[in-house]
Design an enzyme around this catalytic site. Structure first.
Site, PDB file in Angstrom:
ATOM      1  CB  THR A   1      36.462  38.215  42.118  1.00  0.00           C
ATOM      2  OG1 THR A   1      36.726  37.391  40.981  1.00  0.00           O
ATOM      3  CG2 THR A   1      35.017  38.680  42.090  1.00  0.00           C
ATOM      4  CB  SER A   2      40.982  38.267  45.161  1.00  0.00           C
ATOM      5  OG  SER A   2      40.864  39.605  45.580  1.00  0.00           O
ATOM      6  CB  THR A   3      40.226  33.520  44.076  1.00  0.00           C
ATOM      7  OG1 THR A   3      38.889  33.432  44.602  1.00  0.00           O
ATOM      8  CG2 THR A   3      41.147  34.051  45.162  1.00  0.00           C
TER       9      THR A   3
END
Length: 227
Positions: free
Chosen positions: A8-10
């Site tokens: 996931t990006s964050t």
């Protein structure tokens, strides 16, 4: 051996990461690499996973955008796995390089990418010729690769999404300046400049003004009186 990769990006997307890992477990993955980092930055766990797999292994991800951000990046990763005799399987995309259909899909993706490159070069040549004929050509322009990458990132840029890259991150990923990104957004999607992601908001520090000469003079006189 079945090897999975989730991303996931964050760090705020724990639910999304857990969902990916759960699906990979159900798929039978014996080892799973995962990380929470934007694809614009170096993905250490992805590199570890690619280094880990051996001939005959199956490398599995849930979605294509968890593995690669661009078509060229996907083809590059696929080629690396192919050279190691590792099968790639993307669950949501229905791509399995071990099957004839999967191999055909990969060839189609590659052909489309090559077609886009040729079309981009053709438009670039036409644009330069037209600009020169009108006396508007200003010299250096973005390379075809950077132009396409920047165009794709601007299309994906969503100021309302926490998962979206910031303008500064887009500039870093595409190896261009921030003003260049703003200029391209004004050309392609000016409405996106009406809002900015939280990552684009710059908080200015309060200025620290030096005391005026009058105040410092008063302080000095006070010290003299006390002496």
């Amino acid at each position: 051996m079945l090897v999975g990769y989730a991303r996931t990006s964050t760090t705020h997307q724990n639910a999304g990461l857990d969902e990916q890992i759960e699906r990979l477990h159900k798929e039978g993955c014996e080892k799973i690499f995962f990380e929470q980092v934007s694809s614009v930055y170096q993905r250490d766990e992805l590199q570890k996973a690619i280094d880990f797999v051996r001939s005959g292994d199956v490398f599995i991800v849930t979605k294509i955008d968890r593995l690669a951000r661009t078509v060229s990046n996907l083809l590059e990763i696929t080629k690396t796995l192919e050279n190691k005799n590792v099968q790639l399987k993307i669950l949501d995309f229905g791509l399995d390089t071990h099957t004839a259909t999967g191999k055909m899909m990969l060839q189609v993706i590659g052909a489309v990418a090559e077609f886009e490159r040729e079309m981009m070069l053709e438009r670039q040549r036409f644009g330069i010729a037209k600009a020169k004929s009108e006396g508007k050509f200003k010299g250096r322009i973005l390379s075809e690769g950077k132009h396409k990458k920047l165009e794709n990132e601007i299309k994906a840029y969503n100021p309302d999404s926490q998962d979206s890259l910031s303008i500064k991150e887009i500039a870093s990923f595409c190896e261009v300046s921030v003003p260049t990104v703003y200029k391209k957004i004004r050309e392609l999607a000016p409405e996106k400049l009406q809002k900015k992601t939280k990552k684009d908001v710059i908080i200015e520090k309060p200025s620290t003004n030096k005391p005026s000469n009058d105040n410092s003079g008063n302080n000095n006189s006070g010290n003299n009186n006390s002496g």
